[in-house]
Design an enzyme around this catalytic site. Sequence first.
Site, PDB file in Angstrom:
ATOM      1  N   HIS A  66      -6.588   6.744  -1.305  1.00  0.00           N
ATOM      2  CA  HIS A  66      -5.975   5.505  -1.799  1.00  0.00           C
ATOM      3  C   HIS A  66      -7.152   4.708  -2.346  1.00  0.00           C
ATOM      4  O   HIS A  66      -7.920   4.120  -1.588  1.00  0.00           O
ATOM      5  CB  HIS A  66      -5.288   4.784  -0.629  1.00  0.00           C
ATOM      6  CG  HIS A  66      -4.859   3.380  -0.919  1.00  0.00           C
ATOM      7  ND1 HIS A  66      -3.561   2.972  -0.792  1.00  0.00           N
ATOM      8  CD2 HIS A  66      -5.555   2.283  -1.309  1.00  0.00           C
ATOM      9  CE1 HIS A  66      -3.462   1.687  -1.098  1.00  0.00           C
ATOM     10  NE2 HIS A  66      -4.668   1.245  -1.408  1.00  0.00           N
ATOM     11  N   ARG A 124       7.713   6.325   8.400  1.00  0.00           N
ATOM     12  CA  ARG A 124       7.703   5.175   9.331  1.00  0.00           C
ATOM     13  C   ARG A 124       7.884   5.502  10.809  1.00  0.00           C
ATOM     14  O   ARG A 124       7.845   4.584  11.624  1.00  0.00           O
ATOM     15  CB  ARG A 124       8.757   4.132   8.941  1.00  0.00           C
ATOM     16  CG  ARG A 124       8.703   3.669   7.490  1.00  0.00           C
ATOM     17  CD  ARG A 124       7.381   3.089   7.122  1.00  0.00           C
ATOM     18  NE  ARG A 124       7.436   2.414   5.825  1.00  0.00           N
ATOM     19  CZ  ARG A 124       6.364   2.126   5.107  1.00  0.00           C
ATOM     20  NH1 ARG A 124       5.152   2.466   5.546  1.00  0.00           N
ATOM     21  NH2 ARG A 124       6.467   1.510   3.959  1.00  0.00           N
ATOM     22  N   HIS A 129       3.659  12.525  -1.080  1.00  0.00           N
ATOM     23  CA  HIS A 129       3.272  11.158  -0.676  1.00  0.00           C
ATOM     24  C   HIS A 129       4.520  10.371  -0.270  1.00  0.00           C
ATOM     25  O   HIS A 129       5.206   9.776  -1.104  1.00  0.00           O
ATOM     26  CB  HIS A 129       2.564  10.472  -1.852  1.00  0.00           C
ATOM     27  CG  HIS A 129       1.854   9.219  -1.474  1.00  0.00           C
ATOM     28  ND1 HIS A 129       0.661   8.826  -2.032  1.00  0.00           N
ATOM     29  CD2 HIS A 129       2.167   8.246  -0.573  1.00  0.00           C
ATOM     30  CE1 HIS A 129       0.278   7.679  -1.508  1.00  0.00           C
ATOM     31  NE2 HIS A 129       1.184   7.300  -0.617  1.00  0.00           N
ATOM     32  N   ASN A 173       1.546  -1.460  -3.918  1.00  0.00           N
ATOM     33  CA  ASN A 173       0.089  -1.350  -3.914  1.00  0.00           C
ATOM     34  C   ASN A 173      -0.320   0.093  -4.200  1.00  0.00           C
ATOM     35  O   ASN A 173       0.026   0.966  -3.421  1.00  0.00           O
ATOM     36  CB  ASN A 173      -0.447  -1.786  -2.544  1.00  0.00           C
ATOM     37  CG  ASN A 173      -1.957  -1.887  -2.543  1.00  0.00           C
ATOM     38  OD1 ASN A 173      -2.578  -2.006  -3.592  1.00  0.00           O
ATOM     39  ND2 ASN A 173      -2.551  -1.797  -1.374  1.00  0.00           N
ATOM     40  N   ASP A 183       5.545   8.077  -3.350  1.00  0.00           N
ATOM     41  CA  ASP A 183       5.018   6.973  -2.525  1.00  0.00           C
ATOM     42  C   ASP A 183       6.191   6.185  -1.935  1.00  0.00           C
ATOM     43  O   ASP A 183       6.174   4.942  -1.879  1.00  0.00           O
ATOM     44  CB  ASP A 183       4.080   6.054  -3.311  1.00  0.00           C
ATOM     45  CG  ASP A 183       3.277   5.138  -2.378  1.00  0.00           C
ATOM     46  OD1 ASP A 183       3.407   5.268  -1.140  1.00  0.00           O
ATOM     47  OD2 ASP A 183       2.509   4.291  -2.896  1.00  0.00           O
ATOM     48  N   HIS A 212       6.352   7.860   2.992  1.00  0.00           N
ATOM     49  CA  HIS A 212       6.195   7.122   4.258  1.00  0.00           C
ATOM     50  C   HIS A 212       7.517   7.223   5.004  1.00  0.00           C
ATOM     51  O   HIS A 212       8.544   6.754   4.508  1.00  0.00           O
ATOM     52  CB  HIS A 212       5.841   5.653   3.990  1.00  0.00           C
ATOM     53  CG  HIS A 212       4.516   5.496   3.288  1.00  0.00           C
ATOM     54  ND1 HIS A 212       3.320   5.394   3.967  1.00  0.00           N
ATOM     55  CD2 HIS A 212       4.200   5.467   1.972  1.00  0.00           C
ATOM     56  CE1 HIS A 212       2.319   5.290   3.093  1.00  0.00           C
ATOM     57  NE2 HIS A 212       2.834   5.335   1.868  1.00  0.00           N
TER      58      HIS A 212
HETATM   59  O1  DOR Z   1       2.863  -0.161  -1.717  1.00  0.00           O
HETATM   60  C1  DOR Z   1       2.425   0.532  -0.811  1.00  0.00           C
HETATM   61  N1  DOR Z   1       3.077   0.680   0.334  1.00  0.00           N
HETATM   62  N2  DOR Z   1       1.216   1.112  -0.985  1.00  0.00           N
HETATM   63  C2  DOR Z   1       0.588   1.739   0.026  1.00  0.00           C
HETATM   64  O2  DOR Z   1      -0.479   2.235  -0.188  1.00  0.00           O
HETATM   65  C3  DOR Z   1       1.206   1.784   1.369  1.00  0.00           C
HETATM   66  C4  DOR Z   1       2.660   1.635   1.297  1.00  0.00           C
HETATM   67  C5  DOR Z   1       3.310   1.340   2.630  1.00  0.00           C
HETATM   68  O3  DOR Z   1       2.964   1.996   3.615  1.00  0.00           O
HETATM   69  O4  DOR Z   1       4.204   0.496   2.685  1.00  0.00           O
END
Ligand code: DOR
Length: 430
Positions: free
Chosen positions: A186, A71, A67, A285, A312, A69
């Site tokens: 999610h 970008r 998990h 989140n 995450d 990101h």
């Molecule tokens: O805190 C978060 N940031 N929760 C998510 O589900 C998405 C993520 C984001 O892409 O920044």
Amino acid sequence: MLKQFFIKNGHIVDPSQGINSTGEIFIENGKIKSVKVSKSQSVKDSDTKKVIDAEGLYVFPGFVDMHTHLREPGFQHKETIRTGTLAAIKGGFTSVCPMPNTNPVNDNEAVTEFILRKNYSEGSCYIFPIGAVTKGQRGEELAEMWMMKKAGCVAFSDDGMPVMNSLIMRRALGYSKIFDVPIISHCEDINLSDKGVMNEGKLSTLLGLKGVPCASEDIMVARDIMLSELTGGRLHIAHVSTKGSVRLIRDAKERGIRVTAETCPHYFSITEAAVKDYNTNAKVNPPLRRDEDIEAIKEALKDGTIDVIATDHAPHHTDEKMLEFDRAPSGISGLETALGLSLRLVEEGILTIEGLIGKISLNPSKILGLEKGTLKAGADADITIVDMKKEHKVEAERFESMGKNTPFEGWVLKGRTVMTICKGNIFEIS
Ligand code: DOR
């Protein structure tokens, strides 16, 4: 690429082979050729092949973050594939799975191919993309999952944007069952969250911030478990933050439902108290919760209810995080603190070292069907070497990641990656 080399004297921990002892690994052409745990077969120092002396260090299968990101495409001011994979290497991760909330969204094979091509030329570790469940992550119409799977996606998720329509989620689980990949959910009832920005409770009232109740997560965990039961599709619950979710997942597993789950280091390390000074670096989140949730999550890690520790990793630009709490984006830059925070669980006696490596390497590989998370002969030589005694202070400015958004600034963590071997390269980490 070094054609042949040994790692010797290290303490090898590889749950896939039940290894937890001193030994040596022979690497040839980027693959593991052999692992020997008997000292008698040890390589001689006079041997002409290069030797990495891991005396006093631990040697693990490279970590797999299911998990992340990254970008790119679209938000390169927050992170790029180049910087995100360098951050991964620094944290000991040799494979990462980027979520599809890019711009454009990874909801078709062209975007998947772009990500993989970009990583081929600029990335330092392996990437296994996660495709969107629905077109544009809008929750209205299924994306071309089969085409994306063929292009290289290993799971599907609308992470950050929960699939609110139960019929769509039912279809996603039913469809993905055909090609046996998990749907990563999610879990958040967006209506109940109602634009909340932190955990709902006394503290949110005191701070004058709108709260998100735990029920917002729990309701969707319950729904998705029911839909997994209905369809037989594989469900993976992302970033578990509440004790209610833990209870539901434990019960579902006991009933034989095909559900797995992950949590992230911030959900077992800090509570909602971290936002009390309106610290946007602790805005995430789902939101940080309470002590009782941390206790439940630790118990779930211990008894296997939670299979995976994922980061995450959600890098954001410093300027964005400098907005008022309500307006700042959610997310924590996690790749470079995950190991140190997770090792605290070993120190506390919640996980054994094998248990931790299982959750951060073998289990995510199994869930995603990757040939990773192992030091077996024939596997890619993805190896993480850790100095378990090395203490270091978290200093975001020194992150490889462009995302400096960490609530752990100034924390002193014990246990640090000193070398990551991946794609035939040896990265020495200072
Ligand atoms: O805190 C978060 N940031 N929760 C998510 O589900 C998405 C993520 C984001 O892409 O920044």
